[in-house]
Design an enzyme around this catalytic site. Structure first.
Site, PDB file in Angstrom:
ATOM      1  N   ASP A  94       0.821  -1.216   0.000  1.00 11.06           N
ATOM      2  CA  ASP A  94       0.000   0.000   0.000  1.00 11.06           C
ATOM      3  C   ASP A  94       0.850   1.260   0.000  1.00 11.06           C
ATOM      4  O   ASP A  94       0.607   2.194  -0.755  1.00 11.06           O
ATOM      5  CB  ASP A  94      -0.973  -0.006   1.195  1.00 11.06           C
ATOM      6  CG  ASP A  94      -0.300  -0.303   2.531  1.00 11.06           C
ATOM      7  OD1 ASP A  94       0.938  -0.476   2.582  1.00 11.06           O
ATOM      8  OD2 ASP A  94      -1.013  -0.374   3.549  1.00 11.06           O
ATOM      9  N   ASP A  97       6.766   3.976   3.351  1.00 11.92           N
ATOM     10  CA  ASP A  97       6.914   5.021   4.365  1.00 11.92           C
ATOM     11  C   ASP A  97       8.395   5.087   4.732  1.00 11.92           C
ATOM     12  O   ASP A  97       9.183   5.743   4.049  1.00 11.92           O
ATOM     13  CB  ASP A  97       5.994   4.682   5.544  1.00 11.92           C
ATOM     14  CG  ASP A  97       6.064   5.694   6.679  1.00 11.92           C
ATOM     15  OD1 ASP A  97       6.429   6.849   6.421  1.00 11.92           O
ATOM     16  OD2 ASP A  97       5.756   5.332   7.828  1.00 11.92           O
ATOM     17  N   ASP A 153      -4.965   1.452   7.165  1.00  9.97           N
ATOM     18  CA  ASP A 153      -5.738   1.515   8.411  1.00  9.97           C
ATOM     19  C   ASP A 153      -5.098   2.408   9.464  1.00  9.97           C
ATOM     20  O   ASP A 153      -3.906   2.730   9.395  1.00  9.97           O
ATOM     21  CB  ASP A 153      -5.864   0.112   9.008  1.00  9.97           C
ATOM     22  CG  ASP A 153      -4.542  -0.350   9.654  1.00  9.97           C
ATOM     23  OD1 ASP A 153      -3.533  -0.436   8.931  1.00  9.97           O
ATOM     24  OD2 ASP A 153      -4.513  -0.579  10.886  1.00  9.97           O
TER      25      ASP A 153
HETATM   26  P1  IMP Z   1       7.374   1.140   6.068  1.00 15.23           P
HETATM   27  O1  IMP Z   1       7.912  -0.194   6.414  1.00 15.23           O
HETATM   28  O2  IMP Z   1       7.723   2.203   7.061  1.00 15.23           O
HETATM   29  O3  IMP Z   1       7.637   1.576   4.641  1.00 15.23           O
HETATM   30  O4  IMP Z   1       5.814   1.085   6.249  1.00 15.23           O
HETATM   31  C1  IMP Z   1       5.087   0.266   5.523  1.00 15.23           C
HETATM   32  C2  IMP Z   1       3.838  -0.156   6.258  1.00 15.23           C
HETATM   33  O5  IMP Z   1       3.454   0.707   7.346  1.00 15.23           O
HETATM   34  C3  IMP Z   1       2.744  -0.053   5.246  1.00 15.23           C
HETATM   35  O6  IMP Z   1       2.593  -1.283   4.569  1.00 15.23           O
HETATM   36  C4  IMP Z   1       1.547   0.296   6.075  1.00 15.23           C
HETATM   37  O7  IMP Z   1       0.944  -0.897   6.513  1.00 15.23           O
HETATM   38  C5  IMP Z   1       2.090   1.034   7.268  1.00 15.23           C
HETATM   39  N1  IMP Z   1       1.973   2.503   7.116  1.00 15.23           N
HETATM   40  C6  IMP Z   1       2.960   3.388   6.903  1.00 15.23           C
HETATM   41  N2  IMP Z   1       2.482   4.641   6.799  1.00 15.23           N
HETATM   42  C7  IMP Z   1       1.150   4.548   6.962  1.00 15.23           C
HETATM   43  C8  IMP Z   1       0.082   5.516   6.948  1.00 15.23           C
HETATM   44  O8  IMP Z   1       0.241   6.734   6.761  1.00 15.23           O
HETATM   45  N3  IMP Z   1      -1.164   5.016   7.146  1.00 15.23           N
HETATM   46  C9  IMP Z   1      -1.420   3.691   7.355  1.00 15.23           C
HETATM   47  N4  IMP Z   1      -0.450   2.761   7.354  1.00 15.23           N
HETATM   48  C10 IMP Z   1       0.827   3.189   7.172  1.00 15.23           C
HETATM   49 MG    MG Z   2       1.374  -2.862   5.354  1.00 17.18          MG
END
Ligand code: IMP
Ligand code: MG
Length: 178
Positions: A94, A97, A153
């Site tokens: 999705d 981040d 979510d």
């Molecule tokens: P990362 O590992 O920090 O890139 O984050 C990835 C996961 O964190 C995503 O697959 C989402 O499930 C969750 N996530 C990160 N940012 C958001 C947000 O703004 N809203 C909801 N879920 C988020």
């Molecule tokens: Mg996720």
């Protein structure tokens, strides 16, 4: 909450994403692997727009967030049911981040011997990346802020919204500064 990407914008962005993916793989058979649960809605829409011989599979990644802040990441490959050895794999999530989820997932899938692995996300947040990779396909770049809807979510709610919205400070319970 404030709508950031409405249904029509999502439809257009995902159609363009699908077209870029189709051009990349042409007629090569593809395995699309969705990262549950956040990619659920994107996955359903995206696969129907990609006219290629395709398998669809799933993995699970969960970061145990405290509110909106990233926590420990748990990856589970048990849902993966097909053999990806020698296949072109496109991992779909999705949002990118901090990038830690895809950064950890890619090498774990790579151990299973695919011909290639690329990554596609609906959203990429600006100025948050903590890893030495970027997704290969991004539908929308968005400003930093906590977003929900279209699979994403907050406390397991809002995944069913048909648009992407930013939560406002008063909607983030117990967060510092809220
Ligand atoms: P990362 O590992 O920090 O890139 O984050 C990835 C996961 O964190 C995503 O697959 C989402 O499930 C969750 N996530 C990160 N940012 C958001 C947000 O703004 N809203 C909801 N879920 C988020
Ligand atoms: Mg996720």
């Amino acid at each position: 909450m404030k709508v950031l990407i409405n249904e029509e914008q999502l439809r257009q962005g995902i159609a363009q994403l699908a077209e870029r993916i189709r051009t990349q793989y042409r007629d090569r058979p593809l395995t699309i692997v969705g990262v549950m649960i956040g990619s659920l809605v994107l996955l359903a829409d995206l696969i129907r727009l990609i006219d290629l011989p395709m398998r669809v599979d799933l993995v699970q990644a969960r970061s145990y967030r405290e509110g909106t802040r990233p926590g420990p990441l748990v990856i589970n490959l048990d849902l993966l049911s097909s053999d990806i050895r020698g296949r072109d794999v496109l991992l779909v999530d999705d949002i990118f981040d901090t990038g830690n989820t895809l950064w950890e997932l890619v090498p774990q899938l790579d151990e299973l011997g695919p011909a290639s692995i690329r990554t596609a996300v609906l959203l990429r947040k600006e100025g948050r990346c903590e890893v030495r990779m970027q997704p290969d396909f991004v539908a929308f770049d968005i400003p930093d802020g906590f977003v929900v809807g279209y699979g994403l979510d907050y406390g397991d709610l809002y995944r069913n919204l048909p648009y992407v919205a930013v939560l406002e400070p008063h909607e983030l319970s117990g967060e510092p500064g809220s």
